[in-house]
Design a protein around this motif. Structure first.
Motif, PDB file in Angstrom:
ATOM      1  N   THR A 190       0.805  -1.224   0.000  1.00 46.86           N
ATOM      2  CA  THR A 190       0.000   0.000   0.000  1.00 46.86           C
ATOM      3  C   THR A 190       0.837   1.272   0.000  1.00 46.86           C
ATOM      4  O   THR A 190       0.290   2.365  -0.047  1.00 46.86           O
ATOM      5  N   LEU A 191       2.153   1.168   0.094  1.00 49.53           N
ATOM      6  CA  LEU A 191       2.989   2.371   0.049  1.00 49.53           C
ATOM      7  C   LEU A 191       2.943   2.988  -1.346  1.00 49.53           C
ATOM      8  O   LEU A 191       3.010   2.283  -2.347  1.00 49.53           O
ATOM      9  N   PRO A 192       2.819   4.317  -1.431  1.00 53.46           N
ATOM     10  CA  PRO A 192       2.788   4.957  -2.749  1.00 53.46           C
ATOM     11  C   PRO A 192       4.146   4.892  -3.434  1.00 53.46           C
ATOM     12  O   PRO A 192       5.190   4.849  -2.786  1.00 53.46           O
ATOM     13  N   LYS A 193       4.129   4.914  -4.767  1.00 51.33           N
ATOM     14  CA  LYS A 193       5.364   4.912  -5.557  1.00 51.33           C
ATOM     15  C   LYS A 193       5.824   6.355  -5.751  1.00 51.33           C
ATOM     16  O   LYS A 193       5.595   6.968  -6.795  1.00 51.33           O
ATOM     17  N   ILE A 194       6.445   6.906  -4.733  1.00 50.11           N
ATOM     18  CA  ILE A 194       6.849   8.306  -4.768  1.00 50.11           C
ATOM     19  C   ILE A 194       8.005   8.487  -5.742  1.00 50.11           C
ATOM     20  O   ILE A 194       9.007   7.783  -5.672  1.00 50.11           O
ATOM     21  N   LYS A 195       7.853   9.487  -6.641  1.00 54.29           N
ATOM     22  CA  LYS A 195       8.896   9.770  -7.618  1.00 54.29           C
ATOM     23  C   LYS A 195       9.800  10.931  -7.191  1.00 54.29           C
ATOM     24  O   LYS A 195      10.968  10.982  -7.571  1.00 54.29           O
ATOM     25  N   LYS A 196       9.215  11.859  -6.414  1.00 50.58           N
ATOM     26  CA  LYS A 196       9.995  13.022  -5.994  1.00 50.58           C
ATOM     27  C   LYS A 196       9.827  13.215  -4.495  1.00 50.58           C
ATOM     28  O   LYS A 196       8.711  13.256  -3.981  1.00 50.58           O
ATOM     29  N   LEU A 197      10.952  13.304  -3.772  1.00 48.75           N
ATOM     30  CA  LEU A 197      10.943  13.481  -2.329  1.00 48.75           C
ATOM     31  C   LEU A 197      11.755  14.717  -1.972  1.00 48.75           C
ATOM     32  O   LEU A 197      12.895  14.872  -2.414  1.00 48.75           O
ATOM     33  N   HIS A 257      11.561   0.599   0.830  1.00 50.51           N
ATOM     34  CA  HIS A 257      10.646   0.383  -0.289  1.00 50.51           C
ATOM     35  C   HIS A 257      10.231   1.693  -0.966  1.00 50.51           C
ATOM     36  O   HIS A 257       9.615   1.667  -2.017  1.00 50.51           O
ATOM     37  N   ILE A 258      10.512   2.833  -0.344  1.00 51.73           N
ATOM     38  CA  ILE A 258      10.141   4.107  -0.941  1.00 51.73           C
ATOM     39  C   ILE A 258      11.239   4.625  -1.856  1.00 51.73           C
ATOM     40  O   ILE A 258      10.993   5.031  -2.988  1.00 51.73           O
ATOM     41  N   SER A 259      12.491   4.618  -1.405  1.00 49.09           N
ATOM     42  CA  SER A 259      13.560   5.200  -2.201  1.00 49.09           C
ATOM     43  C   SER A 259      13.789   4.443  -3.508  1.00 49.09           C
ATOM     44  O   SER A 259      14.371   4.982  -4.446  1.00 49.09           O
ATOM     45  N   ALA A 260      13.309   3.212  -3.589  1.00 48.84           N
ATOM     46  CA  ALA A 260      13.513   2.443  -4.820  1.00 48.84           C
ATOM     47  C   ALA A 260      12.799   3.060  -6.008  1.00 48.84           C
ATOM     48  O   ALA A 260      13.220   2.889  -7.155  1.00 48.84           O
ATOM     49  N   SER A 261      11.706   3.791  -5.760  1.00 44.44           N
ATOM     50  CA  SER A 261      10.958   4.392  -6.870  1.00 44.44           C
ATOM     51  C   SER A 261      11.338   5.847  -7.124  1.00 44.44           C
ATOM     52  O   SER A 261      10.849   6.469  -8.069  1.00 44.44           O
ATOM     53  N   LEU A 262      12.198   6.415  -6.268  1.00 45.08           N
ATOM     54  CA  LEU A 262      12.528   7.834  -6.382  1.00 45.08           C
ATOM     55  C   LEU A 262      13.256   8.159  -7.686  1.00 45.08           C
ATOM     56  O   LEU A 262      14.165   7.442  -8.095  1.00 45.08           O
ATOM     57  N   GLU A 263      12.835   9.283  -8.298  1.00 46.30           N
ATOM     58  CA  GLU A 263      13.537   9.825  -9.455  1.00 46.30           C
ATOM     59  C   GLU A 263      14.218  11.150  -9.117  1.00 46.30           C
ATOM     60  O   GLU A 263      15.225  11.502  -9.728  1.00 46.30           O
ATOM     61  N   THR A 264      13.645  11.881  -8.149  1.00 45.02           N
ATOM     62  CA  THR A 264      14.227  13.157  -7.715  1.00 45.02           C
ATOM     63  C   THR A 264      14.276  13.180  -6.192  1.00 45.02           C
ATOM     64  O   THR A 264      13.285  12.886  -5.533  1.00 45.02           O
ATOM     65  N   LEU A 265      15.441  13.547  -5.646  1.00 47.43           N
ATOM     66  CA  LEU A 265      15.608  13.679  -4.205  1.00 47.43           C
ATOM     67  C   LEU A 265      16.252  15.034  -3.909  1.00 47.43           C
ATOM     68  O   LEU A 265      17.316  15.345  -4.443  1.00 47.43           O
ATOM     69  N   GLN A 266      15.573  15.848  -3.087  1.00 48.93           N
ATOM     70  CA  GLN A 266      16.098  17.139  -2.670  1.00 48.93           C
ATOM     71  C   GLN A 266      16.168  17.166  -1.156  1.00 48.93           C
ATOM     72  O   GLN A 266      15.166  16.913  -0.478  1.00 48.93           O
ATOM     73  N   ALA A 304      18.403   2.135  -1.677  1.00 50.17           N
ATOM     74  CA  ALA A 304      18.220   1.787  -3.095  1.00 50.17           C
ATOM     75  C   ALA A 304      17.811   3.033  -3.858  1.00 50.17           C
ATOM     76  O   ALA A 304      16.715   3.550  -3.667  1.00 50.17           O
ATOM     77  N   LEU A 305      18.687   3.541  -4.704  1.00 47.50           N
ATOM     78  CA  LEU A 305      18.412   4.749  -5.484  1.00 47.50           C
ATOM     79  C   LEU A 305      18.677   4.500  -6.965  1.00 47.50           C
ATOM     80  O   LEU A 305      19.149   5.381  -7.678  1.00 47.50           O
TER      81      LEU A 305
END
Length: 1499
Positions: free
Chosen positions: A1136-1143, A1160-1169, A1185-1186
């Motif tokens: 149920t965790l969302p596939k966050i692309k930008k954090l 499980h969240i950072s695996a889907s990240l495309e942008t991290l600030q 996992a990035l």
């Protein structure tokens, strides 16, 4: 017992007090009954007078056939009721009150009490009616009954007509059909049929409005406009056809679905000329045409079908057939039916043929060749490049000069745009072409292998063979990937060669051009030439040579090109122009723009270019007359020179009469210090006109020589900076001048009191063509013209001869003019109150930092801004209303920004800020045409506001789309949906807002966004377009509170972007919402406001299962780990965790609690600030996992010593951009794991690396790893003074060719490889140049920071943030000369300097920089740090003042001062007067910490 007694006593006392007050009120009513009746009678008489006057107006309107407004009718009914029945009721009670009781011995107190109370109640009702009587209008024009509503008497529904009727009905109802044609011979009933269509669609409510107009054989545009306007009830005030068309267009735009019937079409009718929107301009507008000529409609239909239905193909061909006779349409149809024999290269034949036919129909070979040439120059191409190519290829015949060629080219380009073969570019100097048309043009040009084209993204592994290329006429290779160029190009027919290199290392062989004897145009860009290929000297027919954005060494071979007419070296890295350039005796144009390193042009070179017509040297060479260099006198002998772009640093070196022959120019005269060379792009008018002059001369204009005055007199754009004198322009010197001036920009004149000095001469300076007026930084400016007799306004008095034509003005901006009180000054005694003041073309108005500004104009006048699109008002502390000083007691406007005396019918955007005296933005009544088109409103720092939108105006602002309200400390509600004590609400009113974005920031008293009380009747509201709702720093508001519940249920499910505070988070967690309640939210910000007790449960994020962007601000998360539940629960959580692309992590202190080992969240990240996270040591501990990350940005993480570990670095396979800034303790970016294992780390996709202000950084990686950056193209290393190498291991950067040491350093530095370049920057300490943040910390022995010339060590002019900490021997930070040099400083912090006495000290008043002091009313003022906004002084125990000097101190932008733990600081500014050897401190004698006698801080 005592307690009971005490309580009883208190109750008795309270009741007694209440009864006394009630009795006093009753006795007052009895005693004053006669006065109450008299007041009532007087008010009724006033009401009668108002009613009778209104009835006369109503009678006149009814006789004119107008409809009386409902509110007027309602008012008259209420007035009649009071004048008749209510008046009689009071009089009846009066008779009773006159009678006495007790056989006439005692007054009738009861009757008198009732009479007094009744009279007061009815008097109050009269007052309310009198307040309502100021109607904007009492009637509306009665729109004549449309013929749509009249059933045609002669319509007969026989079968054939019924079939036609049904076909037309089907067509007009089709949403994909914009135009429908009906044809037939005269007399067959076309008009009758379409009238029945009109009646039917009206009856069926297919369209909201239907209009009819007869066109006839000779169309009368005005008559057609009048026919439609009559049906709309629209009256034209404009006289011109264009003005009427614009008004009709705007009115029709307001109709959602309309049918326009144009009867009896004979030939083409331009709908835009009439004012009828259609097609893409208005998707809801359908046009129904009738024509007697079947062929006119049918041929057009068939041609459209043959274009395959492609809009661009139809539009292009239709444009070429405009006004063509029928046989040409038939011929076009015949040609479209023929199969094409061309190789279409993947282009559909239906698209190719109509565009090819449009090309074939072009009127001349010049048009065709220009069109084909445009297709080779790419998107958004420059007209200048097209001109140079046209001249080189000799496309135009019968022209002799560049200017003649330019005019011919612009004419042809205009024709091509009219034919839809070309498009407008993003500026006046560019053009564009649709992709499909460009492909067709290249296909046409390529027939017979005549053109070879490669574009960006194309890859060429093998060069075509000689047989293929022998017929080639033109080659364009623009930023394509080419494996290798041939050593010798064998294309004997080639006339045009253009190449932009993707790889700066691309080499061109010495013999490459050997067999190109017919080459006429050669363009090379983005390449490096230590010497030019020797075969260039063999290009005997070359007429145009462009070497742009190239690194150039010896280019003396250019002197061999005897037929060269155009030489362009723009934006190239060249230091010396060779003497051989003087051999180009046919040269007409020399372009050296943006050659910023050009330092030498040998003397005697330029004067030999006797045919030179145009010389461009902006942002280039300016060392005129230096030893061995050319002088301006050489240009004086160039008799053909008509166009000049140049910078001249000293006006004294300009020869007399030098400029008289120039026709086009962009000339800057004066010092270049502090001048942004990109000003011509920021100043939008520069590119539009042909004569631009900028003066920064630090002297009076009257001292300039006649040559400069000639430029001023002819200028279309005049920019005056830092001139001396009380007046700038004198009528004696400049009468009858400035007739062509379009833009006037004057700034930084500390002594200027007037722009014009008037001597009452009949022949005056007039700016009748002025379109833009900008006045900035003129603190003593009193008025535009000295004849205004002390008036503090910009415009002249109405009775004076007009100085500038308000009807022409399009842009008005006034900033930092302290003395200006108003823009338009009026003489009330001599002018009619009804006089309208019109600005019909003004589209932009900006009023900022006007300390004494009280209003635009006196409220006795109505001001109309019919074209104004944007208004900005900022920091006008005395402003209470846009129109000031109301003469009407009935209209209290103090504190109301906009009232009914100003008209904004087309206003789209309002920005207001720092208006401390404004209590309301809008008065309850506005002009009927104002604000209805407002799209965006931004309100900041207006601390007097209680609400934004008042109760009575919600309907007006339905079109608003973006609302931003920031830092308004008194604001309690945004939308006022109810008024206290009012129940008069029409429930039928539905307010449907178009708001799509609401931002509410730092509003501490805000209680409601929408204040809807379910117990009261409030207007029905809907918000169907709202997608973004952002609240931050609004502690009292809870979106999920009970008051806002109706709004939440309606709006939250449709939101895509939202921010929640800690209160909202708690309420969401406590309530049960439907699973899809938050399903549309893609962007979520959560903000807990730095309170560590506010903990966000991680499960909160689960509710937003479609979330893409998460911004976490000042939050703490409850730790989540497998130990909290069993494996099954953990598995359910993961799903149920969302596939966050930008954090975005902003001020998050316990980041380690957010992610666990199983990330499980950072695996889907495309942008991290990551911003302001002080506890973060590196990212490796928290992000396991990035692998999908493309952008990583880290800023101001003070505790971070390294960014990532070597193992994490190996997973960043998708990273494209990496930016690290302001991390003081970071020593390396990639850290080793702790063992001695070495890895090969490949950043496969990394293109951009930026390292800024990393004071401890020593290297990218200190380990012995191998690093490969196969895609890296951009590296910036700025203010990293300890970085002495990039890495120790093997390093590969095949595409990198430079390191920039500032963001704007586009040239960069390169020493062969990345490591060598970093080492070179370290040795030269280049990192200290262009400093932004400068910090001195823990320097106990430091006595004087600036004991040596700081410019030798540090470059201070760009320092924006200065810190000085823990340096106990310092007694002073700045002297005045250093302070004056730091013009961009905006933040200053001084902490824990125990012996510091002053921050700024004038050690000797004679050392003050000359010209920095201005004198106002005998008071000497020095202005320093013009951009300084914040000063913080902490724990400086010996500090007595911030500044000590002999002048008053001014900091014009200062907004914040913080002083803490400075016990000896009794005054902020001290000044001393010097008599002989004695100094007397003045500031210290004052009791106040701040004194306006010694300091000026307007903000």
């Amino acid at each position: 017992m005592e307690i009971v007694t005490g309580s009883t006593s208190n109750v008795v006392t309270g009741v007694a007090g209440f009864l006394v007050q009630k009795l006093k009120g009753c006795f007052s009513n009895v005693r004053n009954y006669r006065k109450a009746v008299s007041d009532f009678e007087d008010k009724v008489e006033t009401l009668k007078e108002r009613r009778d006057r209104l009835l006369l107006d109503v009678d006149a309107a009814e006789k004119n056939g107008d409809d009386i407004c409902p509110n007027v009718k309602s008012w008259l009914i209420k007035a009649d009721d009071i004048v008749n029945s209510k008046y009689n009721e009071v009089k009846g009670l009066e008779d009773g009150a006159s009678n006495k009781c007790f056989v006439g011995l005692c007054p009738n107190f009861k009757a008198r009490y009732q009479l007094s109370r009744k009279a007061k109640e009815e008097a109050s009702a009269v007052d309310e009616l009198l307040q309502q009587v100021g109607f904007d209008r009492i009637s509306n024009p009665n729109v004549p009954r449309s013929i749509v509503d009249l059933p045609p008497k002669d319509f007969e529904d026989f079968d054939s007509r019924k079939q036609s009727f049904n076909n037309i009905m089907e067509a007009v109802k089709d949403p994909d059909v914009n135009i429908v044609g009906v044809h037939g011979m005269s007399g067959v009933g076309k008009t009758t049929l379409v009238k029945e269509i009109m009646r039917q669609v009206k009856e069926d409510k297919v369209f909201d409005s239907v209009f009819f107009a007869v066109v006839t054989h000779t169309p009368d545009i005005q008559k057609i406009q009048d026919q439609i306007a009559d049906m709309l009830g629209l009256k034209f005030e404009e006289q011109s056809m264009g003005g009427r068309a614009s008004r009709l267009y705007q009115r029709l735009e307001k109709e959602k679905k309309i049918l326009v019937v144009l009867d009896d079409i004979w030939k083409r009718l331009d709908l835009m000329e009439v004012g009828i929107p259609s097609g893409e301009e208005h998707q809801g507008c359908t046009i129904l045409l009738t024509s007697r000529d079947l062929r006119v409609l049918s041929k057009a239909t068939k041609v459209a079908k043959k274009c395959g239905g492609l809009p661009i193909a139809i539009k292009t061909l239709a444009s070429s057939l405009l006004d063509a006779p029928l046989f040409e349409w038939e011929d076009a149809l015949h040609q479209l039916n023929r199969p094409s024999s061309s190789n279409l290269s993947g282009i559909a034949q239906d698209a190719y043929l109509p565009i090819k036919l449009s090309y074939d129909r072009l009127p001349s070979e010049e048009h065709k060749q220009t069109f084909l040439l445009c297709s080779l120059l790419g998107h958004n191409a420059q007209l200048d490049v097209l001109l140079m190519c046209s001249i080189g290829l000799g496309l135009f015949h019968g022209v002799n000069t560049i200017d003649e060629t330019r005019n011919r080219l612009l004419t042809v380009v205009s024709h091509l745009k009219a034919s839809c073969l070309l498009l407008d570019g993003n500026s006046n100097h560019r053009f564009d072409m649709h992709d499909l048309i460009c492909d067709v043009a290249v296909s046409i040009a390529s027939e017979g292998n005549r053109v070879f084209v490669l574009k960006g993204g194309d890859v060429l592994n093998d060069w075509p063979d000689d047989e293929t290329m022998k017929e080639c006429d033109k080659i364009s290779l623009w930023h394509a990937s080419i494996s290798k160029l041939p050593d010798q190009l064998k294309c004997s027919k080639l006339t045009f060669f253009r190449m932009g290199s993707k790889d700066p290392r691309e080499k061109i062989a010495a013999n490459f051009f050997k067999e190109l004897e017919n080459l006429k145009v050669l363009i090379l860009a983005d390449m490096s030439f230590p010497t030019l290929p020797s075969s260039i000297s063999l290009l005997a027919n070359l007429r145009t040579l462009c070497l742009t954005r190239c690194v150039l060494g010896d280019i003396s071979l250019v002197g061999e090109l005897k037929n060269l007419e155009i030489l362009c070296l723009a934006d190239s890295d060249i230091e010396t122009l060779p003497e051989e350039i003087g051999q180009l005796i046919k040269l007409k144009c020399l372009d050296l723009r943006d050659c910023s390193k050009l330092k030498r042009i040998p003397s005697g070179v330029l004067c030999k270019l006797t045919r030179l017509e145009e010389l461009y040297m902006g942002n280039s060479f300016f060392e005129w007359g230096a030893e061995g260099n050319s002088s301006l006198a050489e240009l004086e002998v160039l008799s053909s020179l008509t166009t000049l772009e140049i910078h001249i640093p000293n006006s004294k070196i300009i020869p007399k009469g030098f400029f008289e022959k120039l026709q086009r120019y962009t000339i800057s005269i004066g010092e270049a210090y502090g001048w942004d060379w990109n000003w011509k792009w920021k100043w939008k008018w520069v590119g539009e006109y042909s004569r631009t002059l900028r003066l920064s001369i630090q002297t009076s204009i009257s001292f300039l020589n006649n040559g400069i005055k000639v430029l001023m007199k002819k200028a279309e754009n005049l920019y005056i900076d830092d001139v001396k004198g009380v007046e700038i322009l004198s009528h004696d010197e400049f009468r009858d001048c400035f007739q062509q001036l379009k833009n006037l920009n004057i700034e930084n004149g500390g002594m200027i009191r007037y722009i014009l000095k008037d001597n009452d001469d009949v022949r005056r300076i007039e700016f009748l063509q002025l379109k833009s007026l900008t006045l900035t930084g003129l603190p003593n400016l009193i008025s535009f013209c000295s004849v205004n007799n002390g008036s503090t306004s910009i415009s002249p008095q109405p009775q004076e001869t007009t100085l500038f034509n308000r009807k022409q003005l399009e842009c008005l901006e006034i900033r930092e003019c302290k003395c200006i009180r108003e823009i338009i000054s009026m003489d009330e005694a001599s002018q009619s109150r009804a006089l309208p003041i019109c600005f019909p073309r003004l589209n932009s108005l900006k009023l900022k930092d006007l300390e004494k500004f009280i209003g635009f104009c006196h409220e006795a006048y109505t001001v109309e801004f019919s074209a104004l699109m944007e208004i900005e008002i900022e920091n006008c502390p005395e402003l209470k209303g846009f129109m000031h000083k109301s003469l009407s007691k009935d209209i209290p406007t103090d504190g109301v920004l906009f009232n009914e005396m100003v008209v904004f019918p087309n206003l789209r955007k309002i920005k207001v800020s720092f208006l401390r005296n404004v209590k309301r933005i809008w008065y309850n009544q506005l002009h009927a045409n104002s604000f209805s088109k407002l799209k965006e409103l931004e309100v900041k720092y207006c601390h007097g506001l209680l609400n934004i939108f008042p109760f009575l105006l919600l309907q007006v602002f339905q079109g608003l789309e973006i609302l931003t309200v920031t830092n308004c400390t008194s604001l309690e509600e945004v939308f006022q949906l109810q008024v206290h004590g009012s129940d008069i609400i029409e429930e039928s009113n539905m307010v449907s807002s178009q708001l799509r974005e609401v931002n509410l920031i730092n509003l501490p008293k805000l209680k409601y966004v929408w204040n809807e009380d379910p117990k009261r009747r409030t207007p029905k509201t809907s918000w169907p377009a709202l997608k973004k709702l952002s609240t931050c720093g609004c502690g009292k508001i809870k979106l999920f509170g009970h008051v806002e519940s109706q709004f939440i249920e309606q709006v939250i499910p449709q939101l895509e972007q939202v921010s929640f505070g800690v209160g909202d988070i708690a309420m969401i967690n406590d309530h049960q919402f439907e699973p899809d309640f938050f399903c549309n939210i893609r962007h979520l910000q959560i903000n807990c406001g730095f309170d560590e007790t506010n903990v966000v449960p991680f499960c909160f994020i689960q509710r937003f299962y479609n979330l893409e962007t998460l911004e976490v601000v000042s939050c703490h998360f409850k730790e989540l780990s497998p130990s909290e539940g069993d494996a099954g629960e953990e598995k359910d959580l993961i799903t149920t965790l969302p596939k966050i692309k930008k954090l975005i992590l902003n001020c998050v202190t316990n980041t380690r609690l957010l992610w666990t080992q199983e990330d499980h969240i950072s695996a889907s990240l495309e942008t991290l600030q990551v911003w302001y996270c002080p506890s973060l040591i590196n990212l490796g501990s928290y992000f396991s996992a990035l692998q999908n990350l493309t952008t990583l940005s880290v800023w101001y993480c003070e505790g971070m010593t390294e960014l990532i570990t070597s193992s994490i670095a190996q997973s960043l396979v998708c990273l494209v951009t990496l930016k690290i800034e302001e991390c003081e303790t970071m020593k390396e970016v990639v850290a080793s794991e702790g063992d001695e294992t070495t890895y090969q780390i490949v950043f496969e996709k990394l293109k951009r690396l930026e390292l800024h202000c990393l004071l401890s950084l020593k290297s990218f990686c200190s380990g012995n790893h191998t690093f490969r950056f196969p895609s890296l193209e951009w590296v910036t290393v700025s203010q990293c003074p300890r970085m002495n190498n990039f890495c120790l291991g093997v390093l590969s950067t095949p595409k990198l060719q430079k390191i920039q040491f500032t963001r704007t350093d586009f040239k960069g530095r390169w020493a062969g490889d990345l490591n060598a370049t970093v080492e070179q920057l370290y040795k030269e300490q280049v990192g200290y140049r262009d400093l932004y943040h400068l910090k001195f910390s823990v320097l106990p022995e430091l006595v004087d920071i600036w004991s040596r010339n700081p410019q030798e060590i540090l470059d201070l002019k760009n320092v924006g943030y200065l810190e000085v900490c823990d340096s106990d021997n310092l007694r002073c930070i700045f002297n005045l000369s250093i302070a004056l040099s730091m013009g961009r400083l905006h933040r200053l912090e001084i902490k824990r300097c125990s012996n510091l006495e002053q921050v700024i000290k004038e050690e000797d008043s004679n050392t003050v920089v000359e010209g920095a002091i201005i004198v106002i009313d005998g008071n000497k003022i020095i202005s320093i740090f013009p951009h300084l906004r914040s000063i913080k002084l902490e724990s400086c125990s010996n500090m007595t003042s911030f500044y000590l000097g002999s002048t008053t101190l001014e900091c014009s932008s200062l907004k914040e001062i913080v002083v803490a733990d400075c016990p000896n600081m009794t005054t902020f500014v001290s000044t001393f007067s010097k008599k002989g050897n004695e100094e007397t401190i003045i500031g210290d004698e004052a009791d106040a910490f701040f004194s306006d006698k010694v300091s000026i801080f307007p903000h």
